[in-house]
Design a protein around this motif. Structure first.
Motif: not given
Length: 257
Positions: A52-64, A217-219, A224-231, A236-241
């Motif tokens: 749910s963390l935006p920073v994790v979601s962005d990294a995962l999607r950018w890997s694709l 994914v945009m630069p 700090p808000l990118r480390w807070l859980p977000d629906a 987005d993480s689910t689609r990448a997974l």
């Protein structure tokens, strides 16, 4: 098999797996296995929280997405046809005149750009419908209506309305291409979906040039808000997974190059 695949994959996604672990925790609690129940609940919350963390979601999607360059249409080569995959819009139910455009509607827009730039004279629209959607047109027909509005004439459009997933997109489109004597295609789909789509089409022997669109994914500066859980980040993480899981399954089944 399609229904079974959908059910099984839901359990592999963050929300589905976390709910399953919560149910397991309740069962263990009923059996008085409190430590195991607490551990199961902790893993469920942690697993859901990480994705749910935006920073994790962005990294995962950018890997694709980062495997492909967002090139302008003018920089792409010409081909025999443009193939655009469904997944960007929903066909309207009876009584409604227009399709519902989703985030992936960029796919149809990209196909129109390529056509108007003279990159190909034929645009193949690949996308069927599921039985549970009721009596409504295929997504290929919905894309046709949208592309008409974007100035692409009916004479340039070819519909493939049987496919229900990426594997079927590739197989059914390959048949259409072979019957028409077409070989080299510009493949249009979302950048997130392109690795699996490209591998699936290459496995059928089609000569494919990726023309990705819908980069998500945009630069963004660190915040700090990118480390807070977000629906939205969880979705987005689910689609990448889903793409990683799908690519692994396709390779295991021999459906991807």
């Amino acid at each position: 098999m399609l229904y079974l695949d959908k059910l099984i994959t839901q359990l592999a996604y963050p929300l589905g797996l976390s709910l399953a672990l919560c149910c397991l925790a309740l069962l263990l609690l009923g059996l008085r296995r409190r430590r195991l129940a607490a551990a199961s609940l902790l893993v469920a919350v942690g697993w859901l929280g990480v994705w749910s963390l935006p920073v994790v979601s962005d990294a995962l999607r950018w890997s694709l997405e980062g495997r492909f360059e967002a090139r302008p249409v003018a920089a792409l080569p010409a081909a025999d046809a443009v193939v655009v995959l469904g997944g960007g819009m929903r066909a309207p139910p009876p009584g409604r005149p227009y399709p519902d455009l989703g985030a992936g509607a960029d796919r149809a827009w990209q196909a129109a750009r390529l056509f108007h730039a003279g990159k190909a004279d034929i645009v193949i629209l690949s996308g069927g419908r599921f039985a549970w959607q009721g009596e409504r047109p295929s997504e290929a027909e919905a894309m046709r209506a949208f592309l008409r509005d974007l100035g692409v004439p009916d004479t340039a459009l070819r519909l493939e309305g049987r496919s229900r997933n990426t594997r079927e997109n590739a197989v059914e489109t390959a048949r259409l291409l072979a019957a028409s004597g077409l070989e080299r295609v510009l493949l249009v789909t979302s950048a997130l979906h392109m690795p699996r789509a490209l591998a699936s089409f290459r496995a059928t022997g089609v000569e494919v040039i990726p023309a990705p669109t819908d980069f998500e994914v945009m630069p963004e500066p660190a915040h700090p808000l990118r480390w807070l859980p977000d629906a939205a980040a969880l979705a987005d993480s689910t689609r990448a997974l889903k793409e990683y899981l799908g690519l692994w399954v396709y390779r295991w089944r021999g459906w991807a190059d």
